[in-house]
Design an enzyme around this catalytic site. Sequence first.
Site, PDB file in Angstrom:
ATOM      1  N   GLY A 138     -11.346   2.860   2.255  1.00 24.87           N
ATOM      2  CA  GLY A 138     -12.145   2.432   1.316  1.00 24.87           C
ATOM      3  C   GLY A 138     -12.050   1.100   0.424  1.00 24.87           C
ATOM      4  N   ALA A 178      -4.061  -2.415  -3.097  1.00 28.33           N
ATOM      5  CA  ALA A 178      -2.620  -2.017  -3.605  1.00 28.33           C
ATOM      6  C   ALA A 178      -2.168  -2.332  -4.854  1.00 28.33           C
ATOM      7  CB  ALA A 178      -1.662  -2.296  -2.507  1.00 28.33           C
ATOM      8  N   TRP A 224       0.715  -1.254  -0.111  1.00 24.61           N
ATOM      9  CA  TRP A 224       0.033   0.120   0.133  1.00 24.61           C
ATOM     10  C   TRP A 224       0.764   1.447  -0.114  1.00 24.61           C
ATOM     11  CZ3 TRP A 224      -3.802   1.725  -2.142  1.00 24.61           C
ATOM     12  CH2 TRP A 224      -4.855   2.457  -1.870  1.00 24.61           C
ATOM     13  N   ASP A 267     -16.102  -1.437   0.846  1.00 28.33           N
ATOM     14  CA  ASP A 267     -14.922  -2.090   1.340  1.00 28.33           C
ATOM     15  C   ASP A 267     -15.216  -3.537   1.610  1.00 28.33           C
ATOM     16  OD1 ASP A 267     -12.161  -2.444   1.861  1.00 28.33           O
ATOM     17  OD2 ASP A 267     -12.187  -1.023   3.647  1.00 28.33           O
ATOM     18  N   VAL A 320       0.042  -9.944   7.707  1.00 30.83           N
ATOM     19  CA  VAL A 320      -1.066  -9.645   8.789  1.00 30.83           C
ATOM     20  C   VAL A 320      -2.390 -10.063   8.239  1.00 30.83           C
ATOM     21  CG1 VAL A 320      -1.722  -7.873  10.492  1.00 30.83           C
ATOM     22  CG2 VAL A 320       0.607  -8.056  10.010  1.00 30.83           C
ATOM     23  N   LYS A 331     -15.080  -4.660   8.504  1.00 31.44           N
ATOM     24  CA  LYS A 331     -15.305  -5.508   7.290  1.00 31.44           C
ATOM     25  C   LYS A 331     -14.407  -6.479   7.419  1.00 31.44           C
ATOM     26  CE  LYS A 331     -11.656  -3.668   4.871  1.00 31.44           C
ATOM     27  NZ  LYS A 331     -10.607  -4.287   4.572  1.00 31.44           N
ATOM     28  N   SER A 339      -7.387 -10.106  -1.149  1.00 36.62           N
ATOM     29  CA  SER A 339      -7.671 -10.195   0.139  1.00 36.62           C
ATOM     30  C   SER A 339      -6.966 -11.295   1.067  1.00 36.62           C
ATOM     31  CB  SER A 339      -9.241 -10.163   0.548  1.00 36.62           C
ATOM     32  OG  SER A 339      -9.450 -10.469   1.784  1.00 36.62           O
ATOM     33  N   ARG A 340      -6.041 -10.791   2.095  1.00 38.22           N
ATOM     34  CA  ARG A 340      -5.339 -11.751   2.949  1.00 38.22           C
ATOM     35  C   ARG A 340      -6.571 -12.159   3.806  1.00 38.22           C
ATOM     36  NH1 ARG A 340      -1.875  -7.618   3.018  1.00 38.22           N
ATOM     37  NH2 ARG A 340      -2.483  -6.842   5.044  1.00 38.22           N
ATOM     38  N   ASN A 341      -7.523 -11.675   4.190  1.00 45.10           N
ATOM     39  CA  ASN A 341      -8.584 -12.037   4.910  1.00 45.10           C
ATOM     40  C   ASN A 341      -9.347 -13.213   4.509  1.00 45.10           C
ATOM     41  OD1 ASN A 341      -8.418  -9.925   7.458  1.00 45.10           O
ATOM     42  ND2 ASN A 341      -8.240  -8.708   5.709  1.00 45.10           N
TER      43      ASN A 341
END
Length: 336
Positions: free
Chosen positions: A134, A138, A11, A242, A277, A189, A252-254
């Site tokens: 938002g 990256a 980012w 988002d 992370v 989120k 998305s890592r999540n």
Amino acid sequence: MKVTVLGCGGWGMALSILLHDNGHEVTAWTYLEEECAALRAQRGNEKLLPGVRLPAGIALTTDMHVAAQADMVVLAVPSFAVAATAAQLADIVPAHTVVVNVGKGLDSQHGYCRFSETIENALHGANPVVALTGPTHAEEVARGIPTAILAASKSQEAAEFVQDVFMNERFRVYTSSDIVGAELGGAFKNIIALGAGMADGLGLGDNSKAALMTRGLTEIARLGVALGARKETFAGLSGVGDLIVTCTSMHSRNRRAGILIGKGVPVQEALKQIGAVVEGYYATEAGYQLARKAGVSMPITEGMYHVLYEGANVQDGIRQLMTRAKKHESEELWLL
């Protein structure tokens, strides 16, 4: 204009490129000497942003004191480093210099306060703080893919200043005075995105994910309002926007961590495999604790907490959510 970007992750690099393209004098900082040396030599990071190169005009440094000369400072460090970085910055950045935070999460070291509060406290209230948040990856911003984002602040002047500095034909910036809602939407989120990944890992369908996202947004907004946010903010870029991008994208890592957990990978092993992370893991604990303190019902977040922190079975959690007591979709309507 001189801009210092603190943090050379994906980012931080993407925003450095954008700001440089906008004609600003950009210096990117990292506290890691080896990272700085590698970026100087390679002008990029293939692991974080494959195929993306830092323009020669972007300076790289390990000396945070460059921020003393900046007209704007951007904090693009991981969430666990926000408090420490802001504390260092306090002895460097002049009063009234605008500080922009782009991290999404809550400060677990200080009672789950919002990052803007952490930064304001570290800087003794001398600097306007703006949350830039938002539906943004990256990987896409660095490539100039059209993106919309929100600049939220208690200071209208600071929010509009950030809008002017960042905005171009590929990066549209809206402003908001609801920094509470903007930051909470960006943090919470990630809980739902982790859950959406679990649903994918289990092989559930579009119906399941749509239900999870919709009801997840409802409970995020419910807690946000209880904590001082405006409900309508959660219908905007930092809320539903988002949520959509994080729940549906493999950037998305999540979501990726959730997929692993849904497939049966132990939680800690899944987090380790992602290699960066996973903010939703920490946001789940924050949301769970804040909801209990505020007396707010957040059944999805509660179920996620039991899975992530207490070893509960994902399938059992889904069953409990689906068999809860019957509800009206908008309970408050019955009070009118």
